[in-house]
Design an enzyme around this catalytic site. Structure first.
Site, short mmCIF file in Angstrom:
data_model
loop_
_atom_site.label_atom_id
_atom_site.label_comp_id
_atom_site.label_asym_id
_atom_site.label_seq_id
_atom_site.Cartn_x
_atom_site.Cartn_y
_atom_site.Cartn_z
N HIS A 81 -25.79 1.90 26.71
CA HIS A 81 -25.99 3.35 26.72
C HIS A 81 -27.25 3.75 25.93
CE1 HIS A 81 -25.07 7.60 26.56
NE2 HIS A 81 -23.91 7.44 27.15
N GLU A 92 -29.30 4.09 31.37
CA GLU A 92 -28.22 3.21 30.92
C GLU A 92 -27.84 2.19 32.01
OE1 GLU A 92 -26.45 7.51 29.48
OE2 GLU A 92 -25.05 5.99 30.19
O1 TA6 Z 1 -23.34 7.96 30.06
C1 TA6 Z 1 -23.33 9.32 30.29
C2 TA6 Z 1 -22.05 9.88 29.74
O2 TA6 Z 1 -20.96 9.27 30.32
C3 TA6 Z 1 -22.01 11.41 29.90
O3 TA6 Z 1 -21.03 11.80 30.80
C4 TA6 Z 1 -21.75 11.91 28.50
O4 TA6 Z 1 -20.42 12.13 28.27
C5 TA6 Z 1 -22.31 10.80 27.66
O5 TA6 Z 1 -21.97 9.63 28.33
C6 TA6 Z 1 -21.92 10.78 26.21
O6 TA6 Z 1 -20.62 10.40 26.02
P1 TA6 Z 1 -20.03 10.41 24.52
O7 TA6 Z 1 -18.63 9.87 24.67
O8 TA6 Z 1 -20.91 9.53 23.71
O9 TA6 Z 1 -20.07 11.83 24.05
#
Ligand code: TA6
Length: 320
Positions: free
Chosen positions: A188, A294
């Site tokens: 991520h 990501e």
């Molecule tokens: O990877 C993108 C995502 O899944 C978005 O939907 C957003 O929720 C982001 O991750 C961040 O997630 P988090 O759980 O770190 O707030």
């Protein structure tokens, strides 16, 4: 396994050898840092084995880290490179992972530092110009509550390799259980950009994607992607993972992202409202300076039979 140390410990290097990458490990503040002889550097938090800093030879930071990010293990790090495993998002319809928190437990667990290795200097080469840091997480090191929610024996090895103009992160998942398990994996990455409105992303043209901002509709990317509002998309490029996804700023390459065995690319920017709604997101206009690209295997489930392993990696190149 490196012993528990109270003060940062410089891991030894052999006298007379070409200048070596310097690696420091501090068990107390749960960090490992590395610097190449040419100036590039890295910092990794044992909580989530999260890369929280990556700097080029000029000392310019390449990753975005929220000023309000929790770095004490109390919450996943808002920024850097959090690791998503064994579930991407939440999966209420997938019984085995339905009880797990958003994005799984790898990013909130404390990993172990397994050690470093450096590239062997070629004869006549001035210095060792890359360093690899290995981290491990396995089922016995999870707290009992998490083990109860995901009762599988597994082993994760995460390797982070810092080279002069790139950063490679690779994750190996091994099923140590006597029954199969399903998992999803994602890296991520929060890239730092100067001005999101000046960014273009190429390498996703004609890729299909799920638009999570528009009712999870499936669409096809027509041309280069620009970001002008909340963006949350799961791409499945039709091109091979070795074909780079390129982030350009003002028409110049800022980053290239090459995947290995990871068939999806998630692109995320929370923009104004979502950023305002996240307590650990600061400054609130920080969305102008970050872009998540990501690589992952999240479109379906990876089913690992007992003894099987899955490996996926990304190499992020710097465009000067
Ligand atoms: O990877 C993108 C995502 O899944 C978005 O939907 C957003 O929720 C982001 O991750 C961040 O997630 P988090 O759980 O770190 O707030």
């Amino acid at each position: 396994m490196v012993g528990r140390a109270t003060r940062p410990t410089a891991l030894a290097s052999t006298p007379g050898l070409a200048p070596q990458p310097q690696v420091q490990f501090s068990d107390d503040n749960a960090r490992v840092s590395a610097v190449l002889p040419t100036g590039e550097s890295l910092e990794i938090l044992l909580y989530g084995a999260t890369v929280i800093s990556w700097k080029d030879k000029n000392g310019d930071e390449k990753l975005w880290l929220s000023d309000a990010a929790k770095l004490d293990g109390s919450k996943a790090v808002r920024g850097g490179i959090p690791l998503v495993f064994p579930v991407f998002g939440t999966a209420p319809d997938h019984a085995a992972t339905a009880q797990l928190p958003q994005h799984g437990f790898a990013r909130t667990s404390r990993w172990e530092f397994l050690g470093k290795s450096t590239s062997e200097s070629a004869p006549g080469q001035a210095a060792d110009l890359s360093v690899k840091l290995d981290f491990g997480l396995s089922s016995p090191s999870l707290d009992s509550e998490t083990q109860a929610k995901w009762p599988y024996a597994f082993n994760l090895i995460y390797s982070v390799t810092l080279s002069r103009e790139s950063l490679t992160t690779s994750l190996v998942v091994t099923n140590d259980d006597d029954k199969p398990f399903d998992c999803q994996v994602l890296l991520h990455t929060y890239l730092r950009v100067k001005d999101i409105t000046n960014v273009e992303i190429t390498g996703l043209s004609s890729a299909s994607y799920v638009d999570k901002v528009d009712g999870a509709k499936t669409k096809t990317q027509s041309s280069a992607l620009t970001i002008a509002g909340e963006t949350d998309r799961v791409y499945t490029p039709s091109t091979p993972p070795s074909d780079p996804v390129t982030v350009l700023e003002g028409g110049k390459t800022a980053f290239t992202v090459v995947r290995d065995n990871l068939s999806n690319v998630v692109v995320w920017n929370p923009w104004t409202d979502k950023a305002a709604g996240m307590a650990d997101f600061a400054p609130k206009d920080g969305f102008k300076n970050m872009l998540c690209v990501e690589p992952g295997a999240v479109g379906t489930w990876q089913t690992l039979e007992p003894g099987d392993a899955f490996e996926g990696a990304q190499t992020i190149g710097i465009g000067y």
